[in-house]
Design a protein around this motif. Structure first.
Motif, mmCIF file in Angstrom:
data_model
loop_
_atom_site.group_PDB
_atom_site.id
_atom_site.type_symbol
_atom_site.label_atom_id
_atom_site.label_comp_id
_atom_site.label_asym_id
_atom_site.label_seq_id
_atom_site.Cartn_x
_atom_site.Cartn_y
_atom_site.Cartn_z
ATOM 1 N N VAL A 9 1.056 -1.028 -0.030
ATOM 2 C CA VAL A 9 0.392 -0.115 -0.207
ATOM 3 C C VAL A 9 0.498 0.962 0.414
ATOM 4 O O VAL A 9 0.288 2.405 -1.085
ATOM 5 C CB VAL A 9 -0.998 -0.266 0.978
ATOM 6 C CG1 VAL A 9 -1.495 1.044 1.454
ATOM 7 C CG2 VAL A 9 -1.860 -0.997 0.994
ATOM 8 N N MET A 10 2.124 1.235 0.889
ATOM 9 C CA MET A 10 2.704 2.137 0.871
ATOM 10 C C MET A 10 3.089 2.875 -0.199
ATOM 11 O O MET A 10 3.475 4.040 -0.982
ATOM 12 C CB MET A 10 3.930 2.069 1.808
ATOM 13 C CG MET A 10 3.373 2.147 3.012
ATOM 14 S SD MET A 10 4.758 1.729 5.289
ATOM 15 C CE MET A 10 5.582 2.637 4.469
ATOM 16 N N CYS A 11 3.926 1.205 -1.336
ATOM 17 C CA CYS A 11 4.563 2.031 -2.798
ATOM 18 C C CYS A 11 3.823 1.937 -3.622
ATOM 19 O O CYS A 11 4.084 2.652 -4.300
ATOM 20 C CB CYS A 11 4.752 0.313 -2.906
ATOM 21 S SG CYS A 11 6.765 -0.061 -2.066
ATOM 22 N N SER A 12 2.573 1.652 -3.806
ATOM 23 C CA SER A 12 1.180 2.709 -4.326
ATOM 24 C C SER A 12 1.150 3.540 -4.214
ATOM 25 O O SER A 12 1.187 4.064 -5.065
ATOM 26 C CB SER A 12 -0.165 1.251 -4.742
ATOM 27 O OG SER A 12 -1.149 2.226 -4.406
ATOM 28 N N GLU A 13 1.250 4.514 -2.600
ATOM 29 C CA GLU A 13 0.816 5.029 -3.345
ATOM 30 C C GLU A 13 1.902 6.404 -2.924
ATOM 31 O O GLU A 13 1.801 7.580 -3.782
ATOM 32 C CB GLU A 13 0.829 5.601 -0.987
ATOM 33 C CG GLU A 13 -0.770 5.242 -0.260
ATOM 34 C CD GLU A 13 -0.880 5.242 1.224
ATOM 35 O OE1 GLU A 13 -0.243 5.755 1.552
ATOM 36 O OE2 GLU A 13 -2.308 4.615 1.482
ATOM 37 N N ASP A 17 2.423 9.745 -5.812
ATOM 38 C CA ASP A 17 2.476 10.685 -5.369
ATOM 39 C C ASP A 17 3.469 10.994 -6.175
ATOM 40 O O ASP A 17 3.894 12.549 -6.515
ATOM 41 C CB ASP A 17 2.682 10.668 -4.268
ATOM 42 C CG ASP A 17 2.940 10.391 -3.105
ATOM 43 O OD1 ASP A 17 0.970 10.769 -3.397
ATOM 44 O OD2 ASP A 17 2.618 10.077 -2.105
ATOM 45 N N ILE A 18 4.347 10.567 -6.682
ATOM 46 C CA ILE A 18 5.830 10.449 -7.916
ATOM 47 C C ILE A 18 5.153 11.024 -8.577
ATOM 48 O O ILE A 18 5.567 12.136 -9.266
ATOM 49 C CB ILE A 18 7.021 9.223 -8.131
ATOM 50 C CG1 ILE A 18 7.345 9.258 -7.181
ATOM 51 C CG2 ILE A 18 7.187 9.809 -9.409
ATOM 52 C CD1 ILE A 18 8.209 7.370 -6.959
ATOM 53 N N PHE A 19 3.480 10.791 -9.960
ATOM 54 C CA PHE A 19 2.902 10.930 -10.911
ATOM 55 C C PHE A 19 2.792 12.265 -10.487
ATOM 56 O O PHE A 19 2.934 13.077 -11.509
ATOM 57 C CB PHE A 19 2.168 9.657 -11.450
ATOM 58 C CG PHE A 19 2.948 8.690 -12.029
ATOM 59 C CD1 PHE A 19 3.122 8.893 -13.813
ATOM 60 C CD2 PHE A 19 3.193 7.510 -11.213
ATOM 61 C CE1 PHE A 19 3.461 7.911 -14.816
ATOM 62 C CE2 PHE A 19 3.007 6.231 -12.509
ATOM 63 C CZ PHE A 19 4.042 7.267 -14.302
#
Length: 121
Positions: A9-13, A17-19
């Motif tokens: 979930v953290m990686c997904s968020e 955020d990066i995009f």
């Protein structure tokens, strides 16, 4: 197992955020094509990115991307997402259906797309 789900979930968020940050810093990034003419939205969809991991952010930056046909596949973004369905991988199929639904929901008039397939014989 709970720790690995939390990490996912953290990686997904973080990906979303990066995009989002990239589109804010360099707004043209959302619609700058690569050498083959593909925009980041087409690349994100063809790589199987979920809607919330970059696709949504690209659309927020430039909603008109929904109506652009990918020069490599000749398809609209929602069509590309639908074609990436995989019956062998349940999680990927759910992600693809979700992305297809959300893309059509953003631009429902594309559901009336009619390709002229008439040809002279």
């Amino acid at each position: 197992m709970a720790a690995s789900m939390k990490k996912g979930v953290m990686c997904s968020e973080a990906a979303g955020d990066i995009f989002r940050d990239l589109c804010q810093i360099y707004p043209n990034a959302s619609h700058t094509p690569d050498v083959t003419g593909r925009v980041p939205l087409a690349l994100a969809i063809s790589s199987g990115k979920p809607f919330h991991q970059g696709i949504q952010q690209l659309l927020n930056a430039k909603p008109q991307l929904l109506t652009e046909i990918d020069p490599v596949t000749g398809l609209y973004p929602f069509m590309m997402a639908a074609l990436s369905l995989s019956l062998d991988h349940t999680k990927e199929a759910v992600t693809s259906v979700n992305t297809t639904y959300r893309l059509l929901r953003e631009c429902p008039e594309l559901s009336h797309y009619h390709r002229n397939t008439s040809s002279t014989l």
